[in-house]
Design a protein around this motif. Sequence first.
Motif, mmCIF file in Angstrom:
data_model
loop_
_atom_site.group_PDB
_atom_site.id
_atom_site.type_symbol
_atom_site.label_atom_id
_atom_site.label_comp_id
_atom_site.label_asym_id
_atom_site.label_seq_id
_atom_site.Cartn_x
_atom_site.Cartn_y
_atom_site.Cartn_z
ATOM 1 N N UNK A 68 9.872 -37.557 -30.604
ATOM 2 C CA UNK A 68 9.296 -36.352 -31.215
ATOM 3 C C UNK A 68 9.441 -35.177 -30.253
ATOM 4 N N UNK A 69 9.158 -35.450 -28.980
ATOM 5 C CA UNK A 69 9.209 -34.382 -27.982
ATOM 6 C C UNK A 69 10.628 -33.855 -27.808
ATOM 7 N N UNK A 70 11.602 -34.742 -27.795
ATOM 8 C CA UNK A 70 12.980 -34.252 -27.584
ATOM 9 C C UNK A 70 13.412 -33.394 -28.773
ATOM 10 N N UNK A 71 12.934 -33.763 -29.954
ATOM 11 C CA UNK A 71 13.255 -32.939 -31.122
ATOM 12 C C UNK A 71 12.527 -31.596 -31.050
ATOM 13 N N UNK A 73 1.143 -31.047 -29.262
ATOM 14 C CA UNK A 73 2.171 -31.763 -28.533
ATOM 15 C C UNK A 73 3.508 -31.034 -28.514
ATOM 16 N N UNK A 74 3.607 -29.956 -29.260
ATOM 17 C CA UNK A 74 4.854 -29.175 -29.257
ATOM 18 C C UNK A 74 5.015 -28.423 -27.946
ATOM 19 N N UNK A 75 3.878 -28.060 -27.339
ATOM 20 C CA UNK A 75 3.872 -27.028 -26.305
ATOM 21 C C UNK A 75 4.816 -27.306 -25.118
ATOM 22 N N UNK A 76 4.640 -28.446 -24.478
ATOM 23 C CA UNK A 76 5.408 -28.689 -23.241
ATOM 24 C C UNK A 76 6.880 -28.960 -23.569
ATOM 25 N N UNK A 77 7.092 -29.797 -24.581
ATOM 26 C CA UNK A 77 8.470 -30.072 -24.992
ATOM 27 C C UNK A 77 9.133 -28.787 -25.484
ATOM 28 N N UNK A 78 8.387 -27.987 -26.224
ATOM 29 C CA UNK A 78 8.918 -26.710 -26.718
ATOM 30 C C UNK A 78 9.267 -25.789 -25.555
ATOM 31 N N UNK A 79 8.400 -25.754 -24.563
ATOM 32 C CA UNK A 79 8.665 -24.929 -23.380
ATOM 33 C C UNK A 79 9.987 -25.319 -22.732
ATOM 34 N N UNK A 80 10.223 -26.625 -22.694
ATOM 35 C CA UNK A 80 11.472 -27.135 -22.111
ATOM 36 C C UNK A 80 12.685 -26.598 -22.887
ATOM 37 N N UNK A 119 -6.505 -31.307 -25.436
ATOM 38 C CA UNK A 119 -6.178 -32.231 -26.517
ATOM 39 C C UNK A 119 -4.676 -32.329 -26.734
ATOM 40 N N UNK A 120 -4.023 -31.189 -26.829
ATOM 41 C CA UNK A 120 -2.565 -31.181 -27.009
ATOM 42 C C UNK A 120 -1.871 -31.810 -25.808
ATOM 43 N N UNK A 121 -2.393 -31.508 -24.622
ATOM 44 C CA UNK A 121 -1.772 -32.057 -23.407
ATOM 45 C C UNK A 121 -1.797 -33.584 -23.453
ATOM 46 N N UNK A 122 -2.970 -34.126 -23.827
ATOM 47 C CA UNK A 122 -3.078 -35.589 -23.824
ATOM 48 C C UNK A 122 -2.218 -36.213 -24.917
ATOM 49 N N UNK A 123 -1.969 -35.462 -25.974
ATOM 50 C CA UNK A 123 -1.157 -36.019 -27.057
ATOM 51 C C UNK A 123 0.303 -36.172 -26.650
ATOM 52 N N UNK A 124 0.834 -35.208 -25.928
ATOM 53 C CA UNK A 124 2.270 -35.282 -25.605
ATOM 54 C C UNK A 124 2.579 -34.434 -24.375
ATOM 55 N N UNK A 125 2.690 -35.115 -23.234
ATOM 56 C CA UNK A 125 2.932 -34.389 -21.980
ATOM 57 C C UNK A 125 4.140 -34.916 -21.224
#
Length: 616
Positions: free
Chosen positions: A67-70, A446-453, A471-477
Amino acid sequence: MTKTIRLTMAQALTRFLARQMTEIDGRKLPIFGGVWAIFGHGNVAGVGEALYQVRDELPTFRAHNEQAMAHAAIAYAKANFRRRFMAATSSIGPGALNMVTAAALAHVNRLPVLFLPGDVFANRVPDPVLQQVEDFSDGTTTINDCFRPVSRYFDRITRPEQIIPALNRAMQVLTDPAECGPVTLALCQDVQAEAFDYPESFFAERVWHQRRPRPDRGELAAAVVALKAATKPLVIAGGGVLYSQASGELAKLAQGAGIPVCETQGGKSSLPDDHPLNMAAVGVTGTSAANRLAEEADVVLAVGTRLQDFTTGSWALFKNSGKTIIGLNVQPFDAGKHQALPLVTDAAEGLAELGAALNGWQAPAAWTDNATKGKKDWQAEAGKVTASTNAAYPSDAQVIGAVQRAMGSDVILLHAAGGLPGELHKLWQAGAPGSYHAEYGFSTMGYEIAGGLGVKMAKPDEEVVVMIGDGSYLMLNSEIATSVMLGLKLTIVLLDNRGYGCINRLQMATGGANFNNLLKDARHEILPDIDFAAHAASLGAIAEKVSSIAGLETALAQAKKNTRTTVLVIDTDPLVSTEAGGSWWDVAVPEVSTRPQVNAARRAYDEKRQMQSVGD
Ligand SMILES: Cc1ncc(C[n+]2csc(CCOP(=O)(O)OP(=O)(O)O)c2C)c(N)n1
Ligand SMILES: [Mg+2]
């Protein structure tokens, strides 16, 4: 005779992708910035081998979560204003399904991305294979059918030659400004490895250009008549303004006709925050400057917006019953919403033609003057809530103030979910077009960090600042580790209010008990005390917990100089949000409850619903 080359389907696919180009500012570039990949048995031998063959022209990037890579791929497309994009490939089963949420995100935000999930064997000989979900009644169904409702184009490749029309169709969709969105090509595992004699012409280099459809003459004339009759006109700038890079045309039209502009989440930064006619955020998370005008406006020129509920205050914000909406949009589906006068066109072309056709017409000066005065009032309000403080638990707004003072407007600020989107929409002073990157079509935690990348890959020379809740951080970091590995520096500001603060506030506003949102209100044996800085450091980031707003500003000044991803953690107050500005949002309150607070909230809700316009 046609010259052919014998390749596997996967080799044909990657070779084709590598040959698709675009032109930006006179420079020819590959239209695919690369391929994100997590391999499994469903793609390692076929697609994996084929990606290796083209690794110099079409780079492959490895991530930790599909999900994060997408998300990274999608953010890359958004930061490139849809001019370049990426592909994402997974194995079958869980890897593929992990990308479905991201496909929906891309669909909602109208962003191009190519999904390449592995699929079961087309020959079905070894069925059921590892990770295959069998359908008891339909032999043709696989879990990749979950992509259908969230793809603009879906295909399953069950023979090697099918990849030829499928890729042609994929490119049309990915590069079409109206149709643009996720494309899914589900790649049967055995077919990935199957060879075929492909025509060499299929792999000829192709340069794609952005299509800019101009308005229909009749629709343009009707829009001009409507605008010229306006006494209280207002422009809503949506994401389509940015995707079309139409900021110059928008500013020209607004200035020429004296029409104030307000911005959706997707459209924020269409004009710089300090443009005198930019009333900034509109809607549920809007400024008082914009919302006052929205309540009165008689002609609303809605440019490149989907008119989602946050923009329209659930259709209770635009109170002028005689109003006309002009739907200037490249997509007819959006242009005709709510009985709007459709003006189907590219935003830049449409705004330029509209501006010319207005031929010097201007909105009444009193309306424009009133708007600029309202903006000054709002700026004074905003200055108060973002000012520095010594409070042990500052508000989100006070943290935003610190980030703005330390980083300026000259960064790309990214957010997606929690309380931050509303606060940032109101309060962030955006600079250049695209400097405000909100994923608020789907608001995916969970979009935030992957999106930043993904943004950093698109704009390596820009400072990318990610603001994120606990909350978002813990979901996908996990892509912090990828950002460190790839040398793609992010500055991440983590606001720890110890739970789902915004949903807790919404729960209270709808009469609910504090329940299951903040950690302290959730069932627990031990109240978690999470060391976010230690966690981020373990992934390779430079990390620090700061204890004050002043401390945050100092740490941000250092973060700016760092070359490695930096995570700054600050404790915040979960109960405070900015009261100034804003408008009602329709969140259904229970009609019956044993809680008197819910009953009271329902009475207030019924009253508010009276303001909603139905149908127009
Ligand atoms: C994937 C996903 N699940 C659930 C939600 C609903 N939701 C929106 S905001 C939110 C809480 C976010 O918590 P945090 O990131 O800590 O931000 P805060 O609300 O505390 O500001 C939830 C659960 C969502 N937007 N996305
Ligand atoms: Mg939180």
